[in-house]
Design an enzyme around this catalytic site. Structure first.
Site, PDB file in Angstrom:
ATOM      1  N   ASP A   1      11.344  -9.593   2.614  1.00  0.00           N
ATOM      2  CA  ASP A   1      10.398  -8.629   3.194  1.00  0.00           C
ATOM      3  C   ASP A   1      10.451  -8.568   4.726  1.00  0.00           C
ATOM      4  O   ASP A   1       9.982  -9.484   5.414  1.00  0.00           O
ATOM      5  CB  ASP A   1       8.960  -8.967   2.734  1.00  0.00           C
ATOM      6  CG  ASP A   1       8.056  -7.737   2.712  1.00  0.00           C
ATOM      7  OD1 ASP A   1       8.568  -6.623   2.919  1.00  0.00           O
ATOM      8  OD2 ASP A   1       6.836  -7.898   2.495  1.00  0.00           O
TER       9      ASP A   1
ATOM     10  N   LYS B   1       3.481  -7.053  -2.353  1.00  0.00           N
ATOM     11  CA  LYS B   1       3.287  -6.970  -0.900  1.00  0.00           C
ATOM     12  C   LYS B   1       2.110  -7.838  -0.473  1.00  0.00           C
ATOM     13  O   LYS B   1       2.150  -8.487   0.572  1.00  0.00           O
ATOM     14  CB  LYS B   1       3.038  -5.497  -0.540  1.00  0.00           C
ATOM     15  CG  LYS B   1       3.241  -5.136   0.891  1.00  0.00           C
ATOM     16  CD  LYS B   1       4.640  -5.413   1.410  1.00  0.00           C
ATOM     17  CE  LYS B   1       5.398  -4.202   1.793  1.00  0.00           C
ATOM     18  NZ  LYS B   1       6.729  -4.426   2.333  1.00  0.00           N
TER      19      LYS B   1
ATOM     20  N   LYS C   1       2.284   4.074  10.277  1.00  0.00           N
ATOM     21  CA  LYS C   1       1.314   3.181   9.641  1.00  0.00           C
ATOM     22  C   LYS C   1       0.263   2.722  10.637  1.00  0.00           C
ATOM     23  O   LYS C   1       0.582   2.384  11.773  1.00  0.00           O
ATOM     24  CB  LYS C   1       2.045   1.974   9.071  1.00  0.00           C
ATOM     25  CG  LYS C   1       1.126   1.016   8.346  1.00  0.00           C
ATOM     26  CD  LYS C   1       1.869  -0.192   7.841  1.00  0.00           C
ATOM     27  CE  LYS C   1       2.255  -1.095   8.980  1.00  0.00           C
ATOM     28  NZ  LYS C   1       2.964  -2.284   8.498  1.00  0.00           N
TER      29      LYS C   1
ATOM     30  N   LYS D   1       8.994 -11.650   6.445  1.00  0.00           N
ATOM     31  CA  LYS D   1       7.603 -12.063   6.247  1.00  0.00           C
ATOM     32  C   LYS D   1       7.455 -13.330   5.421  1.00  0.00           C
ATOM     33  O   LYS D   1       6.617 -14.165   5.709  1.00  0.00           O
ATOM     34  CB  LYS D   1       6.851 -10.951   5.498  1.00  0.00           C
ATOM     35  CG  LYS D   1       6.373  -9.829   6.381  1.00  0.00           C
ATOM     36  CD  LYS D   1       5.160  -9.150   5.789  1.00  0.00           C
ATOM     37  CE  LYS D   1       5.501  -7.931   4.976  1.00  0.00           C
ATOM     38  NZ  LYS D   1       6.019  -6.812   5.751  1.00  0.00           N
TER      39      LYS D   1
HETATM   40  P1  NAI Z   1      11.341   4.461   1.017  1.00  0.00           P
HETATM   41  O1  NAI Z   1      10.516   4.611  -0.207  1.00  0.00           O
HETATM   42  O2  NAI Z   1      11.387   5.569   1.991  1.00  0.00           O
HETATM   43  O3  NAI Z   1      12.839   4.127   0.626  1.00  0.00           O
HETATM   44  C1  NAI Z   1      13.209   3.409  -0.499  1.00  0.00           C
HETATM   45  C2  NAI Z   1      14.404   4.091  -1.153  1.00  0.00           C
HETATM   46  O4  NAI Z   1      14.829   3.297  -2.225  1.00  0.00           O
HETATM   47  C3  NAI Z   1      14.092   5.454  -1.712  1.00  0.00           C
HETATM   48  O5  NAI Z   1      14.984   6.407  -1.210  1.00  0.00           O
HETATM   49  C4  NAI Z   1      14.273   5.260  -3.225  1.00  0.00           C
HETATM   50  O6  NAI Z   1      14.769   6.428  -3.845  1.00  0.00           O
HETATM   51  C5  NAI Z   1      15.243   4.120  -3.271  1.00  0.00           C
HETATM   52  N1  NAI Z   1      15.281   3.307  -4.490  1.00  0.00           N
HETATM   53  C6  NAI Z   1      14.278   2.869  -5.281  1.00  0.00           C
HETATM   54  N2  NAI Z   1      14.741   2.087  -6.268  1.00  0.00           N
HETATM   55  C7  NAI Z   1      16.072   1.994  -6.091  1.00  0.00           C
HETATM   56  C8  NAI Z   1      17.112   1.317  -6.755  1.00  0.00           C
HETATM   57  N3  NAI Z   1      16.881   0.585  -7.845  1.00  0.00           N
HETATM   58  N4  NAI Z   1      18.371   1.434  -6.281  1.00  0.00           N
HETATM   59  C9  NAI Z   1      18.642   2.187  -5.180  1.00  0.00           C
HETATM   60  N5  NAI Z   1      17.695   2.865  -4.519  1.00  0.00           N
HETATM   61  C10 NAI Z   1      16.422   2.766  -4.961  1.00  0.00           C
HETATM   62  O7  NAI Z   1      10.837   3.120   1.706  1.00  0.00           O
HETATM   63  P2  NAI Z   1      11.119   2.544   3.176  1.00  0.00           P
HETATM   64  O8  NAI Z   1       9.993   2.900   4.051  1.00  0.00           O
HETATM   65  O9  NAI Z   1      12.490   2.876   3.567  1.00  0.00           O
HETATM   66  O10 NAI Z   1      10.995   0.990   2.879  1.00  0.00           O
HETATM   67  C11 NAI Z   1      11.953   0.368   2.073  1.00  0.00           C
HETATM   68  C12 NAI Z   1      11.502  -0.998   1.614  1.00  0.00           C
HETATM   69  O11 NAI Z   1      11.370  -1.840   2.724  1.00  0.00           O
HETATM   70  C13 NAI Z   1      10.161  -1.007   0.902  1.00  0.00           C
HETATM   71  O12 NAI Z   1      10.201  -1.891  -0.180  1.00  0.00           O
HETATM   72  C14 NAI Z   1       9.223  -1.537   1.938  1.00  0.00           C
HETATM   73  O13 NAI Z   1       8.120  -2.187   1.381  1.00  0.00           O
HETATM   74  C15 NAI Z   1      10.120  -2.492   2.662  1.00  0.00           C
HETATM   75  N6  NAI Z   1       9.634  -2.770   3.989  1.00  0.00           N
HETATM   76  C16 NAI Z   1       9.521  -1.797   4.918  1.00  0.00           C
HETATM   77  C17 NAI Z   1       9.069  -2.089   6.195  1.00  0.00           C
HETATM   78  C18 NAI Z   1       8.914  -1.098   7.260  1.00  0.00           C
HETATM   79  O14 NAI Z   1       8.361  -1.414   8.292  1.00  0.00           O
HETATM   80  N7  NAI Z   1       9.387   0.105   7.097  1.00  0.00           N
HETATM   81  C19 NAI Z   1       8.744  -3.463   6.542  1.00  0.00           C
HETATM   82  C20 NAI Z   1       8.801  -4.374   5.451  1.00  0.00           C
HETATM   83  C21 NAI Z   1       9.295  -4.030   4.256  1.00  0.00           C
HETATM   84  C1  DG6 Z   2       2.041  -1.281   4.338  1.00  0.00           C
HETATM   85  O1  DG6 Z   2       1.632  -2.558   4.502  1.00  0.00           O
HETATM   86  C2  DG6 Z   2       3.445  -1.075   3.965  1.00  0.00           C
HETATM   87  C3  DG6 Z   2       4.361  -2.210   4.145  1.00  0.00           C
HETATM   88  O2  DG6 Z   2       5.586  -1.935   3.529  1.00  0.00           O
HETATM   89  C4  DG6 Z   2       4.535  -2.561   5.566  1.00  0.00           C
HETATM   90  O3  DG6 Z   2       4.684  -1.451   6.383  1.00  0.00           O
HETATM   91  C5  DG6 Z   2       5.669  -3.454   5.803  1.00  0.00           C
HETATM   92  O4  DG6 Z   2       5.613  -4.476   4.856  1.00  0.00           O
HETATM   93  C6  DG6 Z   2       5.631  -3.971   7.188  1.00  0.00           C
HETATM   94  O5  DG6 Z   2       4.711  -4.953   7.256  1.00  0.00           O
HETATM   95  P1  DG6 Z   2       4.209  -5.640   8.533  1.00  0.00           P
HETATM   96  O6  DG6 Z   2       3.079  -6.442   8.039  1.00  0.00           O
HETATM   97  O7  DG6 Z   2       5.306  -6.497   9.073  1.00  0.00           O
HETATM   98  O8  DG6 Z   2       3.815  -4.545   9.477  1.00  0.00           O
END
Ligand code: NAI
Ligand code: DG6
Length: 521
Positions: free
Chosen positions: A314, A363, A404, A477
């Protein structure tokens, strides 16, 4: 290997009898100094005994040609990091309402921060150098990017869907990104929110784990490597947060059981674990950027057995990074933190997926464990087992998109029954914070594949670090650590581990910050 480039610019050399440079390698002899504590039975007192261990490190200087494959490439993070790297490669400048903006790597520890090398011989002032120049690291502009997504949208359209970047920037990378189409991926609907189903138009047949899926992912990695003339591929999960998988004896508790469970199509094997297994078997390092328990015990055992690198879990981008800095400060200042209330709302697809309870729960777990080590370390403020109250709330609010909002209240007890209340309103532009972490994770992981060590006393062969790369903790995380080793969440300690391990490869002592040269003269 193919297309190898010479070491990145050497901005310094180490002049020490313990360090040798060859064309291929940097060899260092390093004495690791620790303190071993035991309890004296008679007096009941602790006895602290300095300990020295002699190690040799060998760092491969040849910077390889590296591919970064993202699972979830078409998501907010995947499209943002891709556009960001292209923008840097082409040194793009785009207009915004605040004036022109140029591509940079702000938010990347490796590309955006410096390390104190030492003290200037003439002026006695600190000499700081970019982190990227400490060891011969890959430059992010040289990464070849690819990946998978269950949504078949090309990256240009997916970037529009993400609604993160300025239109003036998007216009300049659109043509190139329109040619980028994610590979079909594996989709087991039970693991992510039901509200994601309409995205899943690019899936490999089969809705539960199978060896055919493992094989297909391995072929994809091999194909990408060959097509792009790469020495190495590093894979990162930035796809949706999955629910936790149940850890079941006989299913995912050992490496062999996990492989059998995949073969049998057991429903508790998640897509992310199938990706991890495929990468481990293919020898491609795999990093999990989401909170779910991809690395079930059998998966870790498999990585150890195969000598493959894994890291997780994460990305630690906005709210939690702040938390692991602030709690480190409060508790180490002797202030008794009594509660943390953390709320966030966000409106991107991640937020939509997390509006489903089982995915939110993954999460909630990763966001809640991040202060434990700091609390446990302070027996003056906390009785054994005592912890501050800690609540984590996440709400889906479409209107705010990727921006966010994270609201945190830290409530603490100070001198003589007083209180300190710190309220933080942190607007985390989520994908812009996460993208540099994705880059750092690839760069550091790649570097770790080129560092070997041996114990001088044992005179054994050089070998790699442990399969579980806890050195990545700063970016994550819920840091994954080798089985039965402690987790460090405190941000300053995480950074110190990263910098000091790099220094050891150059035979340099840890930066102790004692600065005796400015105190004893
Ligand atoms: P998002 O939802 O925009 O992107 C995720 C992508 O994964 C989507 O395009 C979806 O179609 C695809 N997907 C889902 N299942 C799949 C699979 N089995 N195989 C291939 N592709 C698949 O989400 P975002 O904002 O890009 O975040 C991605 C991940 O990172 C999430 O799990 C989020 O919780 C995690 N994350 C994001 C953070 C941030 O600050 N943006 C920080 C910490 C974690
Ligand atoms: C809301 O908590 C969505 C999450 O996917 C966070 O944006 C992501 O885990 C980032 O978390 P943090 O706590 O490092 O800002």
């Amino acid at each position: 290997g193919h297309g190898s480039t010479p070491a990145s610019r050497d901005v310094f050399v180490v002049d020490s009898p313990n360090v040798t440079y060859t064309d291929e390698e940097i060899l260092s002899r390093y004495t690791y100094r620790t303190t071993i504590v035991s309890k004296d039975a008679a007096s009941g007192k602790y006895v602290a005994k300095p300990k020295e261990t002699a190690y040799e490190f060998k760092t491969d200087r040849k910077v390889p040609r590296v591919g970064m494959m993202l699972v979830g490439w078409g998501g907010n993070n995947g499209t943002t990091v891709t556009a960001g790297i292209i923008a840097n490669q082409r040194r793009l400048v785009w207009d915004t309402r605040e004036g022109p903006r140029a591509a940079n790597y702000y938010g990347s520890v490796i590309m955006g921060s410096t390390m104190k090398l030492g003290t200037d011989a003439a002026t006695m002032k600190d000499i700081n150098i970019p982190f990227h120049d400490v060891l011969p690291m890959v430059h992010p502009n040289d990464l070849v990017i690819g990946g998978w997504d269950i949504s078949g949208m090309n990256l240009a359209d997916a970037m529009d869907r993400a609604a993160v970047l300025e239109p003036t920037l998007k216009a300049q990378v659109k043509k190139e990104m329109a040619q980028m189409i994610p590979l079909p991926s594996i989709y087991y609907p039970d693991f992510i929110a039901a509200n994601q189903e309409d995205r899943a138009d690019n899936v490999i047949p089969g809705n539960k784990a199978s060896m055919a899926h493992v094989e297909k992912i391995r072929q994809d990695i091999r194909g990408f490597k060959a097509a792009n003339n790469l020495d190495k591929v590093i894979v990162q999960w930035t796809a949706n947060t999955e629910r936790y998988a149940d850890v079941i004896a006989g299913v995912n508790d050992t490496a062999d059981n996990l492989l059998k469970a995949i073969e049998a199509g057991h429903e508790e094997v998640s897509p992310s674990t199938v990706f991890a297994v495929a990468c481990i078997l293919e020898g491609a390092p795999f990093i999990n950027g989401s909170p779910q328990n991809t690395f079930v015990p059998g998966c870790i055992e498999l990585a150890e057995r195969e000598g493959a690198f894994v890291g997780g879990d994460d990305f630690k981008s906005g709210q939690t990074k702040m938390k692991s800095a602030l709690v480190d400060f409060l508790i180490n200042a002797g202030i008794r933190l009594t509660s943390i209330a953390s709320y966030n709302h966000l409106g991107n697809n991640d937020g939509r997926n997390l509006s489903s309870h089982r995915q939110f729960r993954s999460k909630e777990i990763s966001k809640s464990t991040v202060v434990d080590d700091m609390v446990d370390a302070n027996s003056v403020l906390y009785a054994p087992g005592e912890h501050p109250d800690h609540t984590v709330v996440i709400k889906y609010m479409p209107a705010v998109g990727d921006n966010k909002r994270a609201l945190d209240e830290y409530y603490a007890e100070i001198f003589l029954g007083g209180h300190q209340t710190i309220s933080i309103f942190n607007v985390c532009e989520d994908s812009l914070l996460a993208s540099p972490l994705i880059i750092d994770l690839v760069l550091v992981t790649e570097m770790m594949t080129r560092i070997k060590w041996r114990s001088t006393a044992k005179g054994e062969d050089y070998k790699g670090f442990h399969s579980v790369l806890s050195i990545l903790s700063y970016m994550l995380k819920a840091p994954l650590t080798p089985p039965s080793t402690p987790v460090v969440n405190a941000l300053t300690k995480q950074r110190a581990a990263l910098t000091n391990i790099f220094r050891a490869c150059l035979g340099l002592e840890p930066e102790s910050d004692m600065t005796l040269e400015h105190k004893l003269f």
